[in-house]
Design a protein around this motif. Sequence first.
Motif, mmCIF file in Angstrom:
data_model
loop_
_atom_site.group_PDB
_atom_site.id
_atom_site.type_symbol
_atom_site.label_atom_id
_atom_site.label_comp_id
_atom_site.label_asym_id
_atom_site.label_seq_id
_atom_site.Cartn_x
_atom_site.Cartn_y
_atom_site.Cartn_z
ATOM 1 N N THR A 330 30.207 15.847 -22.560
ATOM 2 C CA THR A 330 31.130 16.520 -21.392
ATOM 3 C C THR A 330 30.317 16.956 -20.327
ATOM 4 O OG1 THR A 330 32.018 18.328 -22.246
ATOM 5 C CG2 THR A 330 33.070 16.363 -23.152
ATOM 6 N N ARG A 334 35.502 21.236 -20.710
ATOM 7 C CA ARG A 334 36.304 21.634 -21.773
ATOM 8 C C ARG A 334 37.786 21.357 -21.186
ATOM 9 N NH1 ARG A 334 32.535 20.698 -24.508
ATOM 10 N NH2 ARG A 334 31.276 22.340 -25.181
ATOM 11 N N MET A 355 41.309 22.778 -17.315
ATOM 12 C CA MET A 355 40.148 22.188 -17.203
ATOM 13 C C MET A 355 38.966 23.158 -16.930
ATOM 14 S SD MET A 355 39.351 18.130 -15.648
ATOM 15 C CE MET A 355 40.467 17.415 -16.834
ATOM 16 N N GLN A 366 32.449 12.167 -17.692
ATOM 17 C CA GLN A 366 32.796 13.281 -18.616
ATOM 18 C C GLN A 366 34.108 13.931 -18.716
ATOM 19 O OE1 GLN A 366 30.424 12.903 -16.073
ATOM 20 N NE2 GLN A 366 28.479 12.862 -17.288
ATOM 21 N N SER A 370 36.354 14.409 -21.765
ATOM 22 C CA SER A 370 36.864 15.626 -22.285
ATOM 23 C C SER A 370 38.243 15.626 -22.779
ATOM 24 C CB SER A 370 36.832 16.925 -21.105
ATOM 25 O OG SER A 370 37.700 16.339 -20.023
ATOM 26 N N GLU A 373 38.051 14.686 -26.428
ATOM 27 C CA GLU A 373 37.519 15.774 -27.051
ATOM 28 C C GLU A 373 38.656 16.917 -27.225
ATOM 29 O OE1 GLU A 373 33.404 17.551 -27.032
ATOM 30 O OE2 GLU A 373 34.326 18.742 -25.903
ATOM 31 N N TRP A 477 35.803 25.015 -27.387
ATOM 32 C CA TRP A 477 37.031 24.624 -26.826
ATOM 33 C C TRP A 477 37.950 25.832 -27.099
ATOM 34 C CZ3 TRP A 477 41.761 23.360 -29.179
ATOM 35 C CH2 TRP A 477 42.537 22.702 -28.401
#
Length: 495
Positions: A330, A334, A355, A366, A370, A373, A477
């Motif tokens: 990413t 995050r 973000m 990316q 994210s 993820e 994260w």
Amino acid sequence: MLIGVDAGTTAIKAVAVDESGAVRGLASRGVGISYPKPGWVEQDPEEILAALKGVLSELGSQVGRHAVALGLANQRETVVAWDRRDGRPLGPAIVWQDRRGLALCRDPKVKLMEAEVRKVTGLYLDPYFSATKIAWLLQHNPLLQAPEVVVSTLDAWLAYMLTGPEGQVAFTEPSNASRTLLFNHLSRTWSEELTELFGIPSSVLPEIRPSVGRFGIVDLGDLGRVPLAALVGDQQASLFGLGCRDLGATKCTYGTGAFVLSCAGASLPEPPGGLLATVAWDLGEQGGLNYALEGSVYDCGSAVDWACRALGIASSGAELAELAGSVSETGGLRFVPALNGLASPWWDPTARGVMVGLEPGVGRAQIARSVFEGIAAQVALICRAMSGALGAPLAGLVADGGVSRADVLLQLQADLCQLEVRRAPHADATAVGAAELAGIGAGIYHSVGEVPSQLEPTAKWEPRISKDAAESRLQAWEDAVQRARNWARDADVDH
């Protein structure tokens, strides 16, 4: 032929399942959702009912033979107020994502009882659960003061309308009742103490029956007149439909939200921090009441839709997944998918999506990665808590739901969980589970052991990164989560 319905948040599905457990027909229709004010999420009950009848009619034309039983699974926590004389809705349905009950959760009198609520219900004080919505409706809708009013989870109203309202009673079952903050697991009835705490007269609540049985007859047109033989919450139906019926068997359904459930047996488990103890199903004389541990993610498919719609970086979830899979990292970005707050393990309704880590090298791919993820990271933390509660590592994770079609998500999930992840043979386990439970209710199957299981996965994912690398990503994260928490205030949810 058994018929199962999944009355989900944004789509209604119906499947026809033969006695071997194979799916022989499928119909689906979308339903609308509205956001009239900040923190408010509503739907038109009549649109849901029309879509349900539409998919049953379409399925009948596909299958071309009579069915023997119908099972209904529904989005949980969503509530609707209606007139018990004719089933007429008395306003829009308040959807499970709705936040307008936040002020009630913070009421000093209610907060004082927080530990008792947790002990009795296995849940947290959160506007996610139905009691806060029911209480809000009773306080703000003058139509609900009449003696003929019912305010219930969606299953009770749909069952009432499908079986014909004349002379019928309003009924629900434990997997839905246990999501209300009003269900006493020990007595298996509505808690007098909690109905009084939330200001909800017991007279407006439906009666509680086992999840399987003969609830009434439904005219399905080409499919014939069949008994409604099962009612169950959608996530519990998915657990059953995926064959996760033994202690510790764990699944995650990636739908509008993501929901991780693990079978916990016939005794109410002591829920570990951040998780819920909930009823899985009540099979009555065919197997009694079973429980599950649960962790919830409010935004999964809704986060994917938001990235496509609001950010405009892809035209569909499939395109977003392809974009995410085109890069391996990413770039330090995050994303916390807290568009409707954070559920497990934080239970913070004031959290909002963030973000973190935007840099010049971050692009569409990316950002897309994210999003997936962020979903996988929250599910991984839930799985970690479940493993701790069970005292052993999870054997694996079975995945279903529309977003589970994204290979990139399931690889991320395997990496962050450090588990084998298996995709279910179909994305419609919720409707299949409802059909199978209807088979028990109608006497086609006499025990859970007789229900066939179609569990051969279509694909498997193993971790591709080390345990240390997974831990590092989860820690990064979680750092982003701290920036998402305590963002909104009561004033941000228009009362």
